[in-house]
Design an enzyme around this catalytic site. Structure first.
Site: not given
Ligand code: IMP
Length: 186
Positions: A53-54, A108-109, A112-114, A116-117, A140, A162, A169, A175
């Site tokens: 939902r972000g 995408e919102d 972070d680690t990448g 999810t994407l 990030k 964060f 959220d 949000r």
């Molecule tokens: P990744 O898989 O580590 O890249 O994380 C991506 C997902 O983690 C984003 O789509 C957010 O839902 C969540 N996320 C990562 N960092 C934050 C943050 O600082 N605030 C809120 N959600 C975050």
């Protein structure tokens, strides 16, 4: 009783602290991104795919700044619990329409680690889109595990904090903030 300037700050609760990106800065940057996307996809139709939902607010604002034949679809994935990544990503709502042969811009919102994407892109690539690129509001890079060559548009690079607000959220809260703030734990 002590009162807080921030009506969302209940004692013992996490709260959005310092404003990292103001509402005005967000709107300015989203306008720039919309103009850039419009120029880059001139003469083409575009499908915006938001990740629930972000990215809802960002996708809705970006959509209004794109002057092209454009449609909007969403998919949903399981997300973080609290501040920690579960490490497990699952598709819990698929797209409503086919993207085969379409130009797709994934919205995408935050990256972070990448992980999810990476998962979402792998799923979408199997559908045979004409093109597939990514627009993220926030990046990030400090904790990146997987490089993301398909990320063509980035709103803001931010440090390893964060953040909440403008769709992002913490346990489903915050949000609704019109700005991006750094989460403060009590
Ligand atoms: P990744 O898989 O580590 O890249 O994380 C991506 C997902 O983690 C984003 O789509 C957010 O839902 C969540 N996320 C990562 N960092 C934050 C943050 O600082 N605030 C809120 N959600 C975050």
């Amino acid at each position: 009783m002590a009162t807080s300037a921030n009506p969302l700050h209940l004692s013992q609760d996490p709260a959005p602290g310092k404003i990292l990106i103001s509402a005005l800065e967000l709107q300015r940057r989203v306008s720039e991104l919309g103009a850039q996307v419009t120029a880059d996809y001139q003469g083409k139709a575009l499908v915006l795919v938001g990740i629930l939902r972000g990215s809802v607010m960002f996708a809705a604002d970006l959509l209004r700044r794109i002057d092209l034949p454009v449609t909007l679809d969403f998919l949903a994935i399981s997300s973080y619990v609290g501040r920690d990544a579960s490490g497990v990503v699952r598709l819990i709502k698929d797209l409503d329409h086919s993207i085969t042969g379409k130009h797709v811009l994934l919205v995408e919102d935050i990256i972070d680690t990448g992980l999810t994407l990476n998962y979402v892109l792998r799923v979408l690539a199997t559908r045979g889109p004409e093109s597939l690129t990514v627009c993220t509001l926030l990046d990030k890079p400090a904790r990146r595990l997987i490089e993301q060559p398909l990320v063509k548009y980035v709103g803001f690079h931010i440090p390893d904090v964060f953040v909440v607000g403008y769709g992002l959220d913490y346990n489903q809260r915050f949000r609704n903030l019109p700005y991006i703030g750094v989460l403060q734990l009590p």
